[in-house]
Scaffold this motif. Structure first.
Motif, PDB file in Angstrom:
ATOM      1  N   LEU A 102      -6.236  -5.505  -4.524  1.00  0.00           N
ATOM      2  CA  LEU A 102      -6.150  -5.209  -3.100  1.00  0.00           C
ATOM      3  C   LEU A 102      -7.331  -5.788  -2.327  1.00  0.00           C
ATOM      4  O   LEU A 102      -7.177  -6.214  -1.174  1.00  0.00           O
TER       5      LEU A 102
ATOM      6  N   TYR B  71       0.829  -1.202   0.000  1.00  0.00           N
ATOM      7  CA  TYR B  71       0.000   0.000   0.000  1.00  0.00           C
ATOM      8  C   TYR B  71       0.868   1.258   0.000  1.00  0.00           C
ATOM      9  O   TYR B  71       0.546   2.248  -0.670  1.00  0.00           O
TER      10      TYR B  71
ATOM     11  N   THR C  44       0.660   4.119  -2.967  1.00  0.00           N
ATOM     12  CA  THR C  44       0.265   5.523  -2.805  1.00  0.00           C
ATOM     13  C   THR C  44       1.175   6.442  -3.613  1.00  0.00           C
ATOM     14  O   THR C  44       0.714   7.431  -4.200  1.00  0.00           O
TER      15      THR C  44
ATOM     16  N   PHE D 122      -7.654   2.627   0.951  1.00  0.00           N
ATOM     17  CA  PHE D 122      -7.626   1.678   2.059  1.00  0.00           C
ATOM     18  C   PHE D 122      -9.005   1.150   2.435  1.00  0.00           C
ATOM     19  O   PHE D 122      -9.122   0.322   3.342  1.00  0.00           O
TER      20      PHE D 122
END
Length: 404
Positions: A309, A234, A238, A257
């Motif tokens: 994800l 993650y 970003t 998220f």
């Protein structure tokens, strides 16, 4: 003993889950801010990552200390005092102006945040029946993921709305301070706790005892290695999404998220699934789902990244919830210490993941990132198969619903 569905079970589970929510709300608030922090303080992506890695490192470093303090002074006292200190620190952090000061205060905040996760499973192990423990652990870990989601989403939104990183700490600190009294009121007093007076060499012997149990060591390694790649993918995503052609603002990076929500579902289902199919199979299934989700990232589109994800989060939390309950069910003494050793490996992995994945990211971009992830998942899959072999040779059933 507290039984499933009783008033005490509801109060204790809600209190611990809300406390856990606040821990992870504060722990992960800088995650969507990494590109912003790198820009504001003129530091590299790896350096900016230490505002998160430093906090998880501080947490990992103090888990054993908190566990021993909890063995001596009581679980409830350590959980509540440490959580209060961490929340107050969130309100102080916006006053600093130097990057090294920010990192140091985040490390200190991690030290304070360790109090609740170091002792919560031990509290449940002492006060709850075995059936009640398994049900509560799933809810507790679901709250972990919700807190992580909220910290990132709210943190990103506050930074995007106000245009700076300080309002993230102010907002999350005030939210936490408002909810803290509810945790204190709900959490029942301990009735089965027996204080342990530390003797010379006791901690060393207790650690050696737990680390000589391969059923525990396997869970420690799987938890730490899985989290090492899951969390830090993650972080690098970003940076990918903050740059052209995506150029997502901070508030939208926080929304990334929300993919943790599948992990919340997986945590809630983990106990039931482990009872039906077995813990070792569930661990392996979770790891395979993580591998599939990471491979989906290679397509490079926002849609593919989100789908990847979502799958990876479900698999990770499925394995994590089972491994955490597994540790709680396979110790006969020093429960807080056994749970803390799992979390030491877990958060140590989180702290080291940025260093491990950085060369893959620098040399291969998204493809290199996925390669680094898949290599680790191959190792944890092998560890899961090894645990399956141990199960066949051990007299103790290797199941999230087994007893010591």
């Amino acid at each position: 003993m507290i039984e499933v569905g009783s008033r005490e079970w509801m109060r204790a589970t809600l209190a611990l889950s809300l406390g856990s929510f606040l821990v992870f709300l504060n722990l992960y608030q800088t995650h969507p801010l990494l590109p912003l922090l790198a820009q504001v303080f003129s530091v590299s992506s790896l350096s900016a990552g230490w505002t998160l890695a430093g906090c998880t490192a501080g947490l990992a470093a103090s888990l054993l200390i908190c566990a021993r303090l909890a063995d001596r002074f009581g679980r409830r006292r350590i959980m509540l005092w440490s959580l209060t200190g961490a929340i107050l620190l969130s309100l102080c952090i916006p006053l600093i102006s130097q990057f090294d000061q920010l990192v140091m205060l985040r490390i200190l905040q991690g030290v304070l945040l360790a109090g609740l996760p170091a002792t919560a499973i031990a509290y449940m192990g002492e006060e709850f029946s075995k059936r009640a423990l398994l049900s509560a652990v799933g809810v507790y870990i679901a709250a972990n993921s919700l807190g992580g989601i909220a910290g990132r989403v709210v943190g990103g939104l506050l930074a995007g709305w106000f245009g700076d990183w300080q309002h993230t700490f102010i907002g999350i600190g005030l939210i936490s301070l408002a909810l803290l009294p509810l945790v204190i009121w709900l959490l029942p007093a301990q009735t089965r706790f027996v204080a342990v007076v530390a003797e010379p060499g006791q901690l060393r012997r207790a650690i050696a005892s737990h680390l000589s149990n391969p059923l525990l060591v396997g869970a420690y390694l799987i938890g730490g290695l899985n989290f090492m790649v899951f969390l830090n993918q993650y972080s690098y995503l970003t940076f990918l999404l903050a740059e052209p052609p995506f150029s997502l603002p901070t508030q939208w990076l926080g929304m990334l998220f929300l993919t943790y929500l599948t992990g919340t579902v997986a945590s809630s289902l983990s106990g039931r699934c482990a009872n039906r199919w077995g813990a070792q199979r569930l661990l392996l299934a979770g790891i395979l789902l993580m591998a599939m989700g990471s491979l989906a990232l290679l397509q490079g589109s926002i849609t593919a990244i989100l789908i990847g994800l979502l799958i990876s989060s479900f698999g990770f939390f499925l394995a994590h919830a089972c491994a955490s309950a597994w540790v709680g069910q396979h110790v006969e003494h020093n429960r807080a210490l056994a749970s803390s050793l799992y979390l030491v490996g877990y958060y140590l992995g989180a702290s080291l993941g940025g260093l491990y994945l950085h060369p893959f990211w620098e040399r291969g971009g998204l493809g290199g990132l996925v390669l680094g992830i898949e290599l680790v998942l191959c190792a944890t899959a092998a560890l899961s198969l090894w645990l399956g072999q141990l199960k066949g040779r051990s007299a103790r059933p290797l199941s999230c619903h087994s007893s010591s």
